[in-house]
Design an enzyme around this catalytic site. Structure first.
Site, PDB file in Angstrom:
ATOM      1  N   GLY A   1      -1.257  -0.279   8.655  1.00  0.00           N
ATOM      2  CA  GLY A   1      -2.477   0.481   8.435  1.00  0.00           C
ATOM      3  C   GLY A   1      -3.067   0.966   9.741  1.00  0.00           C
ATOM      4  O   GLY A   1      -2.803   2.095  10.185  1.00  0.00           O
ATOM      5  N   ARG A   2      -3.826   0.094  10.407  1.00  0.00           N
ATOM      6  CA  ARG A   2      -4.519   0.509  11.631  1.00  0.00           C
ATOM      7  C   ARG A   2      -3.593   1.100  12.689  1.00  0.00           C
ATOM      8  O   ARG A   2      -3.991   2.079  13.347  1.00  0.00           O
ATOM      9  CB  ARG A   2      -5.337  -0.679  12.176  1.00  0.00           C
TER      10      ARG A   2
ATOM     11  N   GLN B   1      -2.269   6.778  -4.013  1.00  0.00           N
ATOM     12  CA  GLN B   1      -2.910   5.520  -4.410  1.00  0.00           C
ATOM     13  C   GLN B   1      -4.062   5.830  -5.368  1.00  0.00           C
ATOM     14  O   GLN B   1      -5.021   6.511  -5.006  1.00  0.00           O
ATOM     15  CB  GLN B   1      -3.433   4.743  -3.194  1.00  0.00           C
TER      16      GLN B   1
ATOM     17  N   TYR C   1     -11.823  -3.732  -5.697  1.00  0.00           N
ATOM     18  CA  TYR C   1     -12.173  -2.579  -6.534  1.00  0.00           C
ATOM     19  C   TYR C   1     -11.973  -2.916  -8.019  1.00  0.00           C
ATOM     20  O   TYR C   1     -11.685  -4.056  -8.369  1.00  0.00           O
ATOM     21  CB  TYR C   1     -11.383  -1.342  -6.075  1.00  0.00           C
TER      22      TYR C   1
ATOM     23  N   ARG D   1      -0.705  -2.376  -5.673  1.00  0.00           N
ATOM     24  CA  ARG D   1      -1.190  -3.064  -4.466  1.00  0.00           C
ATOM     25  C   ARG D   1      -2.157  -4.158  -4.865  1.00  0.00           C
ATOM     26  O   ARG D   1      -3.087  -3.912  -5.646  1.00  0.00           O
ATOM     27  CB  ARG D   1      -1.873  -2.070  -3.539  1.00  0.00           C
TER      28      ARG D   1
HETATM   29  C1  LIG Z   1      -9.775   2.832   8.186  1.00  0.00           C
HETATM   30  C2  LIG Z   1      -9.179   2.009   7.078  1.00  0.00           C
HETATM   31  C3  LIG Z   1      -9.086   2.546   5.807  1.00  0.00           C
HETATM   32  C4  LIG Z   1      -8.470   1.822   4.771  1.00  0.00           C
HETATM   33  N1  LIG Z   1      -8.345   2.403   3.533  1.00  0.00           N
HETATM   34  C5  LIG Z   1      -7.651   1.764   2.545  1.00  0.00           C
HETATM   35  C6  LIG Z   1      -7.401   2.410   1.305  1.00  0.00           C
HETATM   36  O1  LIG Z   1      -7.784   3.569   1.075  1.00  0.00           O
HETATM   37  N2  LIG Z   1      -6.728   1.713   0.361  1.00  0.00           N
HETATM   38  C7  LIG Z   1      -6.255   0.429   0.582  1.00  0.00           C
HETATM   39  O2  LIG Z   1      -5.630  -0.170  -0.297  1.00  0.00           O
HETATM   40  N3  LIG Z   1      -6.457  -0.187   1.776  1.00  0.00           N
HETATM   41  C8  LIG Z   1      -7.118   0.460   2.759  1.00  0.00           C
HETATM   42  N4  LIG Z   1      -7.277  -0.141   3.981  1.00  0.00           N
HETATM   43  C9  LIG Z   1      -6.556  -1.390   4.258  1.00  0.00           C
HETATM   44  C10 LIG Z   1      -5.217  -1.086   4.947  1.00  0.00           C
HETATM   45  O3  LIG Z   1      -4.334  -0.393   4.070  1.00  0.00           O
HETATM   46  C11 LIG Z   1      -4.516  -2.371   5.408  1.00  0.00           C
HETATM   47  O4  LIG Z   1      -4.379  -3.237   4.301  1.00  0.00           O
HETATM   48  C12 LIG Z   1      -5.295  -3.083   6.507  1.00  0.00           C
HETATM   49  O5  LIG Z   1      -5.661  -2.180   7.543  1.00  0.00           O
HETATM   50  C13 LIG Z   1      -4.457  -4.218   7.115  1.00  0.00           C
HETATM   51  O6  LIG Z   1      -3.223  -3.715   7.612  1.00  0.00           O
HETATM   52  P1  LIG Z   1      -3.017  -3.468   9.205  1.00  0.00           P
HETATM   53  O7  LIG Z   1      -3.205  -4.809   9.851  1.00  0.00           O
HETATM   54  O8  LIG Z   1      -1.616  -2.943   9.352  1.00  0.00           O
HETATM   55  O9  LIG Z   1      -4.060  -2.501   9.640  1.00  0.00           O
HETATM   56  C14 LIG Z   1      -7.939   0.530   5.020  1.00  0.00           C
HETATM   57  C15 LIG Z   1      -8.071  -0.016   6.294  1.00  0.00           C
HETATM   58  C16 LIG Z   1      -8.672   0.695   7.316  1.00  0.00           C
HETATM   59  C17 LIG Z   1      -8.752   0.086   8.699  1.00  0.00           C
END
Ligand SMILES: Cc1cc2nc3c(=O)[nH]c(=O)nc-3n(C[C@H](O)[C@H](O)[C@H](O)COP(=O)(O)O)c2cc1C
Length: 373
Positions: free
Chosen positions: A326-327, A100, A189, A236
């Protein structure tokens, strides 16, 4: 429940994915203080290699766009070498991984760039605060927080430099063995700052109407696809997100414009953050997923608060082709196995989400290895 749709193979650009479970990008801040990927990171990603595709944590393409302690970069040969260990480990474990590509724009604190003013489309700060770099006597605990500052309006030379940095980042990603790249145009961003009307008040060719506000993205898409080929490039977006003070006067029109651009360049996928439930961000009143689907012929990945059954239902209904998690990936390296077997998911210790080393990072056990289960 068999989750048949989620575990079907999928053609995504140049790749064939064995299933439709995507690991969402997660910043975990385990690189060196000099932004070089570590052996710990190689182990962490390899543990998660049985998903359809891993999207790496956000990776800075330009030192001026890097504003977070211990996140990885992709602008030096040392960083490329560090990433090569990660991609080798993922490939050896049978997986696929995209990088990414990231520029934080106005969300960079001056502390990270020698006291300089960060860059942005317009002299308007992001909303809220972020981690500042630690002092020399840092003991590894929580980092201090500082509010975002007013950025310097980017000149055309600054814009050209950012576009070049994306092209260079894509070239370095391929050198490091990544299978492709994801342009990070989400979450407030740099690219998102140009896209969304409340962050971009420019009156030149990079602001104003949608052709203006999408111009930076168009140039970045051109630079990145020229290097990687469109079938190894995804994007994204989060056009309905209000995080960090973002907002657009017409998210529908913005989503249409970005989907049309992605279609024009023939990108492999659009990765949309648009939660089905509250959590990381609120569910938007007017979701844009179906608009994107109507315009873009490539793969659509949806993200936001999904679990196995809801992801399967989303794909079965034809709403998206794949779903990213993600989480759930923080504490469940074997998420694919757990979802396939309807096994319970482990809870993440969020104290270690963005700081630390092995603990709370690559020490989460798989289901079979977990004690007392
Ligand atoms: C610890 C953490 C780090 C994240 N880092 C990024 C990242 O580097 N780039 C990005 O596009 N989104 C990042 N996100 C967003 C996640 O990719 C995702 O969109 C978000 O957690 C919602 O999805 P989920 O409900 O499956 O967790 C991050 C989220 C968390 C919790």
């Amino acid at each position: 429940m068999s989750l048949d749709a989620l575990f079907q193979p999928l053609h995504l650009g140049a790749l064939t994915l064995p299933n439709r479970v995507i690991m969402a990008p997660l910043t975990r801040a385990r690189a060196t203080p000099g932004n070089v990927p570590t052996a710990l990171m190689a182990e962490y990603y390899a543990q998660r290699a049985d998903c359809g595709l891993i999207i790496s944590e956000a990776t800075a393409v330009d030192p001026l766009g890097m504003g977070w302690y211990r996140v990885p970069g992709l602008w030096t040969s040392e960083m490329v070498e560090g990433w090569a260990h990660v991609t080798s480990a993922v490939h050896a474990a049978g997986g696929r991984i995209f990088a990414q590509l990231w520029h934080m724009g106005r969300l960079v604190l001056p502390d990270y760039i020698g006291g300089a003013q960060p860059l942005g489309p317009t002299p308007l700060p992001g909303e809220g605060q972020t981690f500042a770099p630690p002092s020399l006597d840092y003991d590894g605990g929580f980092l201090p927080m500082k509010p975002y500052v007013v950025p310097r309006e980017m000149t055309h030379a600054d814009i050209s430099q950012a576009v070049e940095a994306y092209g260079g980042g894509a070239a370095n990603a391929l050198r490091a063995g990544f299978d492709g790249v994801e342009i990070h145009a989400a979450n407030g961003y740099l690219i998102d700052q140009f896209l969304q009307s409340n962050a971009n008040h420019r009156t030149d060719a990079y602001g104003g109407d949608l052709p203006g506000r999408t111009r930076l993205l168009r140039e970045i898409m051109a630079a990145v696809t020229a290097v990687a080929g469109p079938d190894r490039v995804g994007i994204r977006i989060s056009p309905t997100s209000a995080r960090k003070g973002m907002g657009d006067e017409n998210p529908d029109a913005l989503a249409d414009a970005v989907a049309s651009l992605a279609q024009e360049f023939g990108l492999a996928y659009i990765h949309l953050i648009e939660p089905i439930a509250s959590g990381f961000m609120e569910r938007p009143e007017n979701p844009v997923i179906s608009r994107i689907r109507a315009i873009f012929r490539g793969v659509v990945i949806q993200n936001g608060s999904f679990d196995g059954p809801s992801a399967d239902a989303c794909i079965a209904a034809g709403q998206a082709d794949a779903v990213s998690f993600g989480r759930p990936y923080i504490a469940n390296p074997d998420l694919v196995t757990r979802m396939r077997g309807a096994l319970p998911l482990a809870a993440a210790d969020m104290d270690y989400a963005y700081v630390g080393d092995a603990r709370g990072y690559n020490d989460y056990p798989t289901w079979r290895a977990a004690p007392s289960q």
